[in-house]
Design a protein around this motif. Structure first.
Motif, short mmCIF file in Angstrom:
data_model
loop_
_atom_site.label_atom_id
_atom_site.label_comp_id
_atom_site.label_asym_id
_atom_site.label_seq_id
_atom_site.Cartn_x
_atom_site.Cartn_y
_atom_site.Cartn_z
N ALA A 1 78.07 -34.81 42.84
CA ALA A 1 79.27 -33.98 42.89
C ALA A 1 79.16 -33.07 44.11
CB ALA A 1 79.41 -33.17 41.60
N ALA A 2 79.77 -33.52 45.20
CA ALA A 2 79.68 -32.80 46.48
C ALA A 2 81.05 -32.77 47.14
CB ALA A 2 78.66 -33.50 47.39
N ASN B 1 87.75 -31.01 40.44
CA ASN B 1 87.39 -30.24 39.25
C ASN B 1 85.96 -30.54 38.81
OD1 ASN B 1 89.92 -29.12 39.24
ND2 ASN B 1 90.67 -30.30 37.50
N ALA B 2 85.55 -31.80 38.87
CA ALA B 2 84.18 -32.16 38.49
C ALA B 2 83.18 -31.55 39.47
CB ALA B 2 84.03 -33.68 38.44
N VAL B 3 83.50 -31.57 40.75
CA VAL B 3 82.61 -30.98 41.76
C VAL B 3 82.47 -29.48 41.53
CG1 VAL B 3 82.36 -30.48 44.23
CG2 VAL B 3 83.00 -32.79 43.48
N GLU B 4 83.59 -28.83 41.21
CA GLU B 4 83.54 -27.39 40.96
C GLU B 4 82.75 -27.07 39.69
OE1 GLU B 4 86.67 -23.89 39.83
OE2 GLU B 4 87.29 -25.32 41.36
N MET C 1 77.89 -37.15 38.80
CA MET C 1 79.19 -37.35 38.17
C MET C 1 79.50 -38.84 38.18
SD MET C 1 81.79 -36.03 41.17
CE MET C 1 83.23 -36.88 40.55
N ARG C 2 80.44 -39.27 37.35
CA ARG C 2 80.83 -40.68 37.31
C ARG C 2 82.33 -40.80 37.49
NH1 ARG C 2 78.66 -44.22 32.56
NH2 ARG C 2 79.69 -45.78 33.82
N VAL C 3 82.74 -41.92 38.06
CA VAL C 3 84.15 -42.23 38.25
C VAL C 3 84.38 -43.66 37.80
CG1 VAL C 3 86.04 -42.48 39.90
CG2 VAL C 3 84.34 -40.65 40.20
N TRP D 1 83.79 -38.26 34.93
CA TRP D 1 82.85 -37.62 34.00
C TRP D 1 82.01 -36.60 34.76
CZ3 TRP D 1 77.55 -37.06 33.85
CH2 TRP D 1 77.02 -36.55 32.67
N ASP D 2 81.79 -35.45 34.12
CA ASP D 2 80.80 -34.50 34.63
C ASP D 2 80.02 -33.96 33.45
OD1 ASP D 2 81.81 -31.77 33.76
OD2 ASP D 2 83.53 -32.41 34.93
N SER D 3 78.87 -33.37 33.71
CA SER D 3 77.96 -32.95 32.65
C SER D 3 78.26 -31.57 32.08
CB SER D 3 76.51 -32.97 33.18
OG SER D 3 76.39 -32.09 34.28
N SER D 4 79.27 -30.90 32.57
CA SER D 4 79.62 -29.57 32.07
C SER D 4 80.32 -29.68 30.71
CB SER D 4 80.54 -28.85 33.05
OG SER D 4 81.03 -27.65 32.47
#
Length: 149
Positions: A17-18, A55-58, A65-67, A81-84
């Motif tokens: 996530a960058a 939003n995932a990067v933030e 992250m996954r797409v 997908w993100d881990s937050s």
């Protein structure tokens, strides 16, 4: 980073996530749309991709992250997908007037937040046939959008 085509050009990728991730995802999604002959919806899909990835990067900078980008009957589905565990919050849309638009001398300062962000999810909702969020175990969430084609 891992990228694979699943079925008929579908995309399933894991990446960091960058700041550059949004451009990469939009490029890969645009290639898939071209392969499927769906360039007519590219503008909407690429805008949604940019918003969901941003939003995932933030939410999880410098984490995995996954797409996923798939084609279904009558729609394409983009999921990020993100881990937050923090759930997305949709800001209410309010009508602005010219009095609300004023110059801000700090607008170009690094890390300055003028409070005008957060309009991405209303855009996603407006452009999607359906959209939502699904928590995952043990942590994280999928935020997804289905766009009619």
């Amino acid at each position: 980073m891992g990228i694979k085509a699943v079925n008929s050009g579908e995309l399933d990728m894991s990446c960091l996530a960058a700041g550059t991730t949004s451009g990469l995802v939009r490029t890969l999604v645009e290639f898939r749309l071209a392969e499927w002959g769906l360039q007519k919806i590219a503008g909407d899909v690429l805008l949604i991709a940019g918003e969901l990835v941003a939003n995932a990067v933030e939410s999880t900078p410098d984490r995995v992250m996954r797409v996923r980008f798939t084609r279904e009957a009558g729609a394409v589905v983009l999921a990020v997908w993100d881990s937050s565990d923090e759930m997305p919050v949709v800001r209410p849309v309010v009508e602005m007037t010219l009095d609300d638009v004023v110059p801000d001398a700090r607008a170009l300062d690094a890390d300055y937040d003028d409070g005008t962000g957060g309009w991405g999810l209303p855009l996603v909702q407006a452009l999607s046939a359906d959209c939502g969020v699904r928590k995952t175990e043990p942590s994280g969430k999928w935020v997804w959008s289905a766009i009619s084609c």
